[in-house]
Design a protein around this motif. Structure first.
Motif, PDB file in Angstrom:
ATOM      1  N   ASP A 255      76.814  35.816  -2.993  1.00 13.86           N
ATOM      2  CA  ASP A 255      76.843  35.175  -1.681  1.00 13.86           C
ATOM      3  C   ASP A 255      75.895  35.929  -0.754  1.00 13.86           C
ATOM      4  O   ASP A 255      76.211  37.026  -0.281  1.00 13.86           O
ATOM      5  N   LEU A 256      74.748  35.342  -0.508  1.00 15.62           N
ATOM      6  CA  LEU A 256      73.725  36.021   0.293  1.00 15.62           C
ATOM      7  C   LEU A 256      74.082  36.112   1.771  1.00 15.62           C
ATOM      8  O   LEU A 256      73.374  36.753   2.539  1.00 15.62           O
ATOM      9  N   THR A 257      75.182  35.473   2.173  1.00 21.11           N
ATOM     10  CA  THR A 257      75.645  35.653   3.549  1.00 21.11           C
ATOM     11  C   THR A 257      76.420  36.970   3.683  1.00 21.11           C
ATOM     12  O   THR A 257      76.659  37.446   4.788  1.00 21.11           O
ATOM     13  N   GLN A 258      76.813  37.549   2.545  1.00 20.22           N
ATOM     14  CA  GLN A 258      77.568  38.800   2.552  1.00 20.22           C
ATOM     15  C   GLN A 258      76.664  40.024   2.389  1.00 20.22           C
ATOM     16  O   GLN A 258      76.939  41.080   2.941  1.00 20.22           O
ATOM     17  N   ALA A 259      75.602  39.863   1.605  1.00 17.72           N
ATOM     18  CA  ALA A 259      74.700  40.993   1.355  1.00 17.72           C
ATOM     19  C   ALA A 259      73.384  40.475   0.792  1.00 17.72           C
ATOM     20  O   ALA A 259      73.307  39.353   0.288  1.00 17.72           O
ATOM     21  N   LYS A 260      72.348  41.294   0.864  1.00 19.73           N
ATOM     22  CA  LYS A 260      71.058  40.935   0.299  1.00 19.73           C
ATOM     23  C   LYS A 260      71.102  41.043  -1.224  1.00 19.73           C
ATOM     24  O   LYS A 260      71.962  41.714  -1.789  1.00 19.73           O
ATOM     25  N   HIS A 261      70.124  40.410  -1.870  1.00 18.34           N
ATOM     26  CA  HIS A 261      70.030  40.423  -3.327  1.00 18.34           C
ATOM     27  C   HIS A 261      70.053  41.848  -3.877  1.00 18.34           C
ATOM     28  O   HIS A 261      70.841  42.186  -4.768  1.00 18.34           O
ATOM     29  N   GLN A 262      69.196  42.704  -3.348  1.00 17.80           N
ATOM     30  CA  GLN A 262      69.092  44.075  -3.855  1.00 17.80           C
ATOM     31  C   GLN A 262      70.375  44.873  -3.616  1.00 17.80           C
ATOM     32  O   GLN A 262      70.763  45.701  -4.446  1.00 17.80           O
ATOM     33  N   ASP A 263      71.038  44.622  -2.485  1.00 17.87           N
ATOM     34  CA  ASP A 263      72.293  45.313  -2.193  1.00 17.87           C
ATOM     35  C   ASP A 263      73.384  44.867  -3.162  1.00 17.87           C
ATOM     36  O   ASP A 263      74.211  45.678  -3.604  1.00 17.87           O
ATOM     37  N   TYR A 264      73.391  43.578  -3.467  1.00 20.05           N
ATOM     38  CA  TYR A 264      74.342  43.069  -4.451  1.00 20.05           C
ATOM     39  C   TYR A 264      74.104  43.748  -5.799  1.00 20.05           C
ATOM     40  O   TYR A 264      75.044  44.167  -6.476  1.00 20.05           O
ATOM     41  N   PHE A 265      72.822  43.838  -6.178  1.00 24.39           N
ATOM     42  CA  PHE A 265      72.514  44.432  -7.473  1.00 24.39           C
ATOM     43  C   PHE A 265      73.027  45.867  -7.550  1.00 24.39           C
ATOM     44  O   PHE A 265      73.628  46.272  -8.551  1.00 24.39           O
ATOM     45  N   LYS A 266      72.788  46.640  -6.509  1.00 24.83           N
ATOM     46  CA  LYS A 266      73.243  48.030  -6.500  1.00 24.83           C
ATOM     47  C   LYS A 266      74.766  48.103  -6.598  1.00 24.83           C
ATOM     48  O   LYS A 266      75.320  48.941  -7.321  1.00 24.83           O
ATOM     49  N   ALA A 267      75.441  47.212  -5.865  1.00 19.42           N
ATOM     50  CA  ALA A 267      76.903  47.208  -5.880  1.00 19.42           C
ATOM     51  C   ALA A 267      77.429  46.838  -7.265  1.00 19.42           C
ATOM     52  O   ALA A 267      78.375  47.455  -7.770  1.00 19.42           O
ATOM     53  N   VAL A 268      76.817  45.822  -7.876  1.00 20.78           N
ATOM     54  CA  VAL A 268      77.256  45.395  -9.208  1.00 20.78           C
ATOM     55  C   VAL A 268      76.967  46.491 -10.230  1.00 20.78           C
ATOM     56  O   VAL A 268      77.788  46.750 -11.126  1.00 20.78           O
ATOM     57  N   ALA A 269      75.820  47.144 -10.113  1.00 21.39           N
ATOM     58  CA  ALA A 269      75.478  48.224 -11.040  1.00 21.39           C
ATOM     59  C   ALA A 269      76.511  49.342 -10.967  1.00 21.39           C
ATOM     60  O   ALA A 269      76.948  49.877 -12.000  1.00 21.39           O
ATOM     61  N   ASN A 270      76.910  49.702  -9.752  1.00 18.75           N
ATOM     62  CA  ASN A 270      77.929  50.729  -9.591  1.00 18.75           C
ATOM     63  C   ASN A 270      79.274  50.276 -10.150  1.00 18.75           C
ATOM     64  O   ASN A 270      79.987  51.054 -10.799  1.00 18.75           O
TER      65      ASN A 270
END
Length: 306
Positions: A255-270
């Protein structure tokens, strides 16, 4: 949260999706239910020698069935599912929740708590429009898309035999360097995260709302696949074995209204690192990340698109 009949009916278009799912186990690749309004045309009945005697319709918010030859008793979708699974009561409801990946009782978002509001049954059966992204013809050095493709189209391509030959050839190349060269030259690819005028983050036309996670060099693919499909935070849109045969491609919604693409990726990676003790390919942070299309007859797509 205990799985209830109402919650299942709300998630499966009054239970019609359950009939379709069970029938597909007996008749894969066929159109098992043809819907007209809230009634269905006569369908094959696996419990009556495959005769087209099964009549399905929606009554008072629940899909029901009769058999024109009375081969099985008149009943509702849960009675029909019980014939297939040989389960009853709560055990049957839990099985349906698991098999159809309905995620009832699971947290639905990564950044937000599960929605406390009940799902509202739709007045008509509506399939969500599958996400659309750019499709590129081989080789990978070609950065101009040939067209746009949908998630369902790519699912059918991967599941079919379109890429069977190149996938088999790749997996029989012992030298890693030669294998990488062959893959770059012989596989079409897509950019799951969006449509592009050229494959470059700066040339993004529209984000698809999808994020691709690459798992490489996995020793037990079936176990990881099962775990991802039942993940507590992320709903799986597409999941398939990578061209090399020793990895997985996990496509999830963001959901790009919650976070940017790259921020999502970092969160998912963690999240993946802590939950599954696995490190993922960091190149997935690029919106224009190329994903090669292999053959995988066991590819998973979210049932809501079928």
């Amino acid at each position: 949260m205990e799985v209830s009949r109402k919650a299942i009916l709300d998630k499966t278009h009054y239970g019609l999706n359950i009939y379709a799912y069970v029938l597909r186990q007996y008749y894969p690749g066929e159109t098992v239910l043809s819907l007209s309004g809230r009634d269905c045309k006569p369908a094959k009945n696996p419990f009556n020698a495959d005769k087209p005697t099964l009549l399905v319709k929606v009554v008072d918010g629940c899909a029901t069935h009769t058999d024109s030859e009375e081969a099985i008793a008149q009943g509702n979708v849960f009675d029909f599912a019980a014939l297939h699974y040989s389960l009853e009561g709560q055990a049957l409801l839990d099985k349906l929740n698991e098999e159809l990946h309905l995620r009832i009782g699971k947290q639905q978002g990564f950044y937000t708590q599960a929605d406390s509001q009940p799902t509202v049954a739709l007045p008509e059966i509506v399939k969500p429009a599958p996400p659309v992204f750019s499709y590129f013809n081989k080789p990978v050095t070609n950065v101009t898309p040939s067209r746009q493709a949908s998630l369902v189209e790519v699912y059918n391509l991967i599941k079919g035999n379109e890429f069977a030959s190149c996938t088999s050839t790749l997996r029989n190349i012992p030298d890693p360097k030669e294998a990488r060269k062959f893959k770059a030259q012989n596989f079409d690819y897509v950019t799951f995260s969006g449509t592009f005028s050229k494959r470059n983050d700066a040339n993004l036309q529209r984000h698809s709302g999808l994020l691709t996670i690459d798992f490489d060099h996995i020793q037990d693919i079936p176990t990881l696949k099962a775990a991802l499909l039942n993940d507590h935070y992320f709903e799986t849109e597409l999941l398939f074995v990578s061209p090399s045969g020793d990895g997985l491609k996990w496509v999830i919604p963001i959901d790009l209204t919650q976070a940017k693409h790259q921020d999502y990726f970092k969160a998912v990676a963690n999240y993946v690192s802590h939950t599954y003790q696995l490190e993922i390919d960091q190149s997935g942070k690029d919106i224009s990340r190329a994903c090669f299309l292999p053959h995988d007859s066991e590819i998973f797509i979210n049932p809501k698109y079928l």
